[in-house]
Design a protein around this motif. Structure first.
Motif, PDB file in Angstrom:
ATOM      1  N   LYS A   1      -0.260 -10.012  -2.160  1.00 27.96           N
ATOM      2  CA  LYS A   1       0.089 -11.416  -1.901  1.00 27.96           C
ATOM      3  C   LYS A   1       1.314 -11.838  -2.724  1.00 27.96           C
ATOM      4  CE  LYS A   1      -4.639 -13.024  -0.835  1.00 27.96           C
ATOM      5  NZ  LYS A   1      -5.385 -11.770  -1.028  1.00 27.96           N
ATOM      6  N   VAL A   2       1.312 -11.472  -4.001  1.00 28.37           N
ATOM      7  CA  VAL A   2       2.417 -11.847  -4.887  1.00 28.37           C
ATOM      8  C   VAL A   2       3.722 -11.201  -4.423  1.00 28.37           C
ATOM      9  CG1 VAL A   2       3.318 -11.630  -7.230  1.00 28.37           C
ATOM     10  CG2 VAL A   2       0.925 -12.259  -6.876  1.00 28.37           C
TER      11      VAL A   2
ATOM     12  N   HIS B   1      -3.095  -2.463   5.134  1.00 26.75           N
ATOM     13  CA  HIS B   1      -3.918  -3.313   4.269  1.00 26.75           C
ATOM     14  C   HIS B   1      -3.625  -4.767   4.602  1.00 26.75           C
ATOM     15  CE1 HIS B   1      -4.722   0.181   1.612  1.00 26.75           C
ATOM     16  NE2 HIS B   1      -3.462   0.479   1.856  1.00 26.75           N
ATOM     17  N   LYS B   2      -4.660  -5.546   4.772  1.00 24.37           N
ATOM     18  CA  LYS B   2      -4.499  -6.975   5.027  1.00 24.37           C
ATOM     19  C   LYS B   2      -4.039  -7.676   3.754  1.00 24.37           C
ATOM     20  CE  LYS B   2      -7.111 -11.074   6.488  1.00 24.37           C
ATOM     21  NZ  LYS B   2      -8.434 -11.565   6.968  1.00 24.37           N
ATOM     22  N   ILE B   3      -3.035  -8.562   3.900  1.00 21.13           N
ATOM     23  CA  ILE B   3      -2.585  -9.373   2.759  1.00 21.13           C
ATOM     24  C   ILE B   3      -3.303 -10.714   2.797  1.00 21.13           C
ATOM     25  CG2 ILE B   3      -0.600 -10.413   1.621  1.00 21.13           C
ATOM     26  CD1 ILE B   3       1.163  -8.322   2.974  1.00 21.13           C
TER      27      ILE B   3
ATOM     28  N   ILE C   1      -5.969  -3.853  -8.321  1.00 17.58           N
ATOM     29  CA  ILE C   1      -5.241  -5.126  -8.195  1.00 17.58           C
ATOM     30  C   ILE C   1      -4.547  -5.262  -6.844  1.00 17.58           C
ATOM     31  CG2 ILE C   1      -4.863  -5.276 -10.686  1.00 17.58           C
ATOM     32  CD1 ILE C   1      -1.902  -4.461 -10.121  1.00 17.58           C
ATOM     33  N   LYS C   2      -4.813  -4.351  -5.904  1.00 13.43           N
ATOM     34  CA  LYS C   2      -4.067  -4.342  -4.647  1.00 13.43           C
ATOM     35  C   LYS C   2      -4.105  -5.678  -3.912  1.00 13.43           C
ATOM     36  CE  LYS C   2      -3.775   0.502  -3.257  1.00 13.43           C
ATOM     37  NZ  LYS C   2      -4.180   1.518  -2.264  1.00 13.43           N
TER      38      LYS C   2
ATOM     39  N   PHE D   1       0.128  -8.282   6.895  1.00 15.74           N
ATOM     40  CA  PHE D   1      -0.370  -6.982   6.452  1.00 15.74           C
ATOM     41  C   PHE D   1       0.780  -6.175   5.859  1.00 15.74           C
ATOM     42  CE2 PHE D   1       1.276  -6.179  10.682  1.00 15.74           C
ATOM     43  CZ  PHE D   1       1.903  -4.946  10.556  1.00 15.74           C
ATOM     44  N   VAL D   2       0.419  -5.158   5.087  1.00 10.83           N
ATOM     45  CA  VAL D   2       1.373  -4.153   4.631  1.00 10.83           C
ATOM     46  C   VAL D   2       0.882  -2.811   5.153  1.00 10.83           C
ATOM     47  CG1 VAL D   2       0.168  -3.877   2.412  1.00 10.83           C
ATOM     48  CG2 VAL D   2       2.540  -3.111   2.643  1.00 10.83           C
TER      49      VAL D   2
END
Length: 285
Positions: free
Chosen positions: A150-151, A4-6, A144-145, A11-12
């Motif tokens: 990001k947080v 998943h792009k942050i 909320i992904k 990314f994660v």
């Protein structure tokens, strides 16, 4: 593997591996601008770190590196690995991070220097703050992904920036190819015929390895002492037999996995599986 792009350059990725080994063709330059943070939730992964030496990332450990040594064969001694990776391409991520959060105080290039100035991967074991951050990343509500990643990425970077790692870094042993091959051959021998029993001294002499070295290397590769690992292995084989063949008696299954005494087998089975063999079988038939 699910990524998943942050934000740009970050990314994660979640990894759920069920295999014995795989090959990576990843190539990074000698002046890598990459920063990768790996966390193992379950299982373990074996990777070569150069000069025919191998390192292991195991449960509740975090590894930081710049991926300069990330090509070649990777093994999964337990045939499974579950974890996640946060990856940053610094040349892209640093300006993107400033656009997203202009007052962010962490210099990612300095963070890379802090953790990646050694040829060996930087491994941290069981650091409570890091475990807390990663534990929340494994269960993120879909809605909320985007913002949550990001947080949490910034939280992890802040934590790593502040961490005084002299007390957190674990100097993990590294093992050479000859040692690793001997230990895997020992593993194959003791699991091939569960009715056979070998003493530690017999195995060390047979494979021409020191007793201490054999015990240390086996635990590092397979995550447990040889005795505990083999007992758990026997009980899992027995559990499969109890599930799949209702005609076989408990005593017969006990003998098949190396127990002459059904009562000792029942005690060991309960300690490992949490039920007696009869209770376990009744839950399936």
């Amino acid at each position: 593997m699910t990524a998943h792009k942050i934000f740009d350059g970050a990314f994660v990725m979640y990894s759920d591996m069920h295999l014995k080994e795989c090959t990576s063709y990843f190539q990074s330059s000698t002046d890598s601008s990459l920063l990768y943070i790996d966390h193992c939730r379950e299982g373990r992964i074996e990777s070569e770190i150069g000069n025919n030496a191998y390192s292991y990332l195991q449960e509740h450990e975090m590894r930081v590196d710049d991926r300069r040594s990330h090509s070649g064969r990777f093994c999964f001694p337990l045939c499974h690995y579950h974890g996640m990776t946060l990856g940053f391409d610094l040349d892209i991520a640093v300006p993107a991070l400033k656009d997203f959060f202009g007052g962010f105080s962490v210099d990612l290039y300095e963070l890379q220097k802090k953790y990646c100035n050694d040829k060996k991967p930087f491994v941290i074991h069981n650091e409570p703050g890091i475990e807390h951050i990663f534990s929340e990343l494994y269960f993120v509500p879909q809605q909320i992904k985007g913002d949550y990643y990001k947080v949490k990425a910034m939280e992890l970077l802040l934590y790593l920036d502040a961490l005084q790692f002299s007390d957190s870094k674990e100097d993990r042993p590294y093992f050479y190819k000859g040692q690793v091959e001997k230990i895997k051959a020992i593993h194959d021998l003791i699991t091939a015929n569960l009715q056979e029993h070998y003493t530690m001294d017999e195995l060390a002499e047979r494979f021409q390895i020191s007793l201490t070295g054999m015990k240390t290397c086996f635990k590092e590769i397979f995550g447990d002492s040889m005795y505990s690992y083999l007992r758990r292995y026997r009980m899992n084989v027995a559990a499969t037999m109890l599930r799949q063949d209702s005609q076989k008696g408990i005593a017969e299954i006990a003998g098949a996995v190396g127990y002459e005494s059904p009562s000792k087998f029942a005690t060991a089975f309960r300690q490992v599986i949490g039920q007696t063999p009869m209770e376990y079988r009744k839950s399936f038939f």
